[in-house]
Scaffold this motif. Structure first.
Motif, PDB file in Angstrom:
ATOM      1  N   UNK A  94       0.851  -1.196   0.000  1.00  0.00           N
ATOM      2  CA  UNK A  94       0.000   0.000   0.000  1.00  0.00           C
ATOM      3  C   UNK A  94       0.882   1.240   0.000  1.00  0.00           C
ATOM      4  N   UNK A  95       0.613   2.143  -0.932  1.00  0.00           N
ATOM      5  CA  UNK A  95       1.312   3.432  -0.943  1.00  0.00           C
ATOM      6  C   UNK A  95       0.602   4.354   0.032  1.00  0.00           C
ATOM      7  N   UNK A  96       1.381   5.002   0.895  1.00  0.00           N
ATOM      8  CA  UNK A  96       0.786   5.945   1.844  1.00  0.00           C
ATOM      9  C   UNK A  96       1.455   7.313   1.710  1.00  0.00           C
ATOM     10  N   UNK A  97       0.717   8.318   2.117  1.00  0.00           N
ATOM     11  CA  UNK A  97       1.250   9.668   2.236  1.00  0.00           C
ATOM     12  C   UNK A  97       1.268  10.012   3.713  1.00  0.00           C
ATOM     13  N   UNK A  98       2.293  10.730   4.099  1.00  0.00           N
ATOM     14  CA  UNK A  98       2.432  11.177   5.484  1.00  0.00           C
ATOM     15  C   UNK A  98       2.436  12.696   5.427  1.00  0.00           C
ATOM     16  N   UNK A  99       1.406  13.298   5.998  1.00  0.00           N
ATOM     17  CA  UNK A  99       1.270  14.748   5.951  1.00  0.00           C
ATOM     18  C   UNK A  99       1.630  15.304   7.320  1.00  0.00           C
ATOM     19  N   UNK A 100       2.734  16.023   7.384  1.00  0.00           N
ATOM     20  CA  UNK A 100       3.205  16.634   8.626  1.00  0.00           C
ATOM     21  C   UNK A 100       2.838  18.115   8.607  1.00  0.00           C
ATOM     22  N   UNK A 101       2.447  18.621   9.763  1.00  0.00           N
ATOM     23  CA  UNK A 101       2.118  20.039   9.840  1.00  0.00           C
ATOM     24  C   UNK A 101       2.354  20.560  11.246  1.00  0.00           C
ATOM     25  N   UNK A 102       2.469  21.858  11.322  1.00  0.00           N
ATOM     26  CA  UNK A 102       2.525  22.548  12.607  1.00  0.00           C
ATOM     27  C   UNK A 102       1.217  23.326  12.710  1.00  0.00           C
ATOM     28  N   UNK A 103       0.125  22.652  13.137  1.00  0.00           N
ATOM     29  CA  UNK A 103      -1.216  23.237  13.044  1.00  0.00           C
ATOM     30  C   UNK A 103      -1.435  24.501  13.852  1.00  0.00           C
ATOM     31  N   UNK A 104      -0.737  24.645  14.942  1.00  0.00           N
ATOM     32  CA  UNK A 104      -0.914  25.847  15.751  1.00  0.00           C
ATOM     33  C   UNK A 104       0.286  26.765  15.638  1.00  0.00           C
ATOM     34  N   UNK A 105       0.916  26.740  14.464  1.00  0.00           N
ATOM     35  CA  UNK A 105       2.088  27.588  14.255  1.00  0.00           C
ATOM     36  C   UNK A 105       1.658  29.050  14.266  1.00  0.00           C
ATOM     37  N   UNK A 106       2.297  29.800  15.136  1.00  0.00           N
ATOM     38  CA  UNK A 106       2.038  31.231  15.216  1.00  0.00           C
ATOM     39  C   UNK A 106       3.378  31.939  15.218  1.00  0.00           C
ATOM     40  N   UNK A 107       3.352  33.222  15.190  1.00  0.00           N
ATOM     41  CA  UNK A 107       4.608  33.965  15.185  1.00  0.00           C
ATOM     42  C   UNK A 107       5.362  33.820  16.500  1.00  0.00           C
ATOM     43  N   UNK A 108       4.686  33.393  17.565  1.00  0.00           N
ATOM     44  CA  UNK A 108       5.369  33.261  18.849  1.00  0.00           C
ATOM     45  C   UNK A 108       5.822  31.835  19.137  1.00  0.00           C
ATOM     46  N   UNK A 109       5.113  30.833  18.607  1.00  0.00           N
ATOM     47  CA  UNK A 109       5.476  29.427  18.812  1.00  0.00           C
ATOM     48  C   UNK A 109       5.723  29.101  20.286  1.00  0.00           C
ATOM     49  N   UNK A 110       4.857  29.599  21.177  1.00  0.00           N
ATOM     50  CA  UNK A 110       5.047  29.362  22.603  1.00  0.00           C
ATOM     51  C   UNK A 110       4.821  27.909  22.989  1.00  0.00           C
ATOM     52  N   UNK A 111       3.868  27.255  22.341  1.00  0.00           N
ATOM     53  CA  UNK A 111       3.610  25.839  22.606  1.00  0.00           C
ATOM     54  C   UNK A 111       3.722  25.089  21.287  1.00  0.00           C
ATOM     55  N   UNK A 112       4.933  24.718  20.907  1.00  0.00           N
ATOM     56  CA  UNK A 112       5.113  24.090  19.594  1.00  0.00           C
ATOM     57  C   UNK A 112       4.361  22.767  19.496  1.00  0.00           C
ATOM     58  N   UNK A 113       3.581  22.642  18.448  1.00  0.00           N
ATOM     59  CA  UNK A 113       2.843  21.417  18.213  1.00  0.00           C
ATOM     60  C   UNK A 113       3.055  20.991  16.774  1.00  0.00           C
ATOM     61  N   UNK A 114       3.031  19.694  16.561  1.00  0.00           N
ATOM     62  CA  UNK A 114       3.167  19.155  15.223  1.00  0.00           C
ATOM     63  C   UNK A 114       2.254  17.951  15.098  1.00  0.00           C
ATOM     64  N   UNK A 115       1.825  17.705  13.885  1.00  0.00           N
ATOM     65  CA  UNK A 115       0.968  16.550  13.617  1.00  0.00           C
ATOM     66  C   UNK A 115       1.510  15.814  12.410  1.00  0.00           C
ATOM     67  N   UNK A 116       1.339  14.510  12.396  1.00  0.00           N
ATOM     68  CA  UNK A 116       1.669  13.690  11.229  1.00  0.00           C
ATOM     69  C   UNK A 116       0.515  12.726  11.027  1.00  0.00           C
ATOM     70  N   UNK A 117      -0.131  12.820   9.878  1.00  0.00           N
ATOM     71  CA  UNK A 117      -1.268  11.969   9.565  1.00  0.00           C
ATOM     72  C   UNK A 117      -0.858  11.033   8.431  1.00  0.00           C
TER      73      UNK A 117
END
Length: 127
Positions: A94-117
């Protein structure tokens, strides 16, 4: 030191490769073909594999994105949480795609979060 002299990063040889990145918007897309060794006896992606790929690639995404937003600061490389869920059975080949993002990325990045689906590349089903 050349890249051939560097030690292999854990989990870097599983076949996931970067297709595109958008550092400014904090996104990265990878592709991978699932092999039998990536699947547990329950028929889902191995959670350790999922966690390793997510951690390795979101780390570089967070660092790059944070430097693009705050070039005069040290790069942020650690998110505040890593939770892994495998959602559906998957078959070898099975071919899969992995989509990574920083969904709550803001100019301050006080609480860095990342997601990979992880999604099936043909039907967009989350795996």
């Amino acid at each position: 030191m050349t890249t051939s002299m560097l030690p292999e990063m854990y989990g870097s040889s599983v076949g996931a490769h970067v297709v595109d990145t958008d550092i400014e918007n904090g996104t990265m897309r990878l592709k991978m073909c699932v092999e039998a060794e990536h699947i547990t006896t329950s028929g889902v992606l191995d959670e350790g594999l999922v966690a390793t790929i997510a951690d390795n690639h979101t780390t570089f995404l967070l660092m790059s994105h944070s430097l693009s937003v705050q070039p005069d600061q040290m790069p942020i490389s650690v998110s505040i949480c890593l939770t892994v869920h495998t959602m559906a059975r998957i078959a070898p080949g099975t071919d899969i795609e992995i989509v990574c993002s920083t969904p709550l990325a803001t100019s301050t990045l006080k609480q860095p979060q990342a997601a990979a689906v992880f999604v099936d590349a043909h039907d967009n089903r989350i795996v």
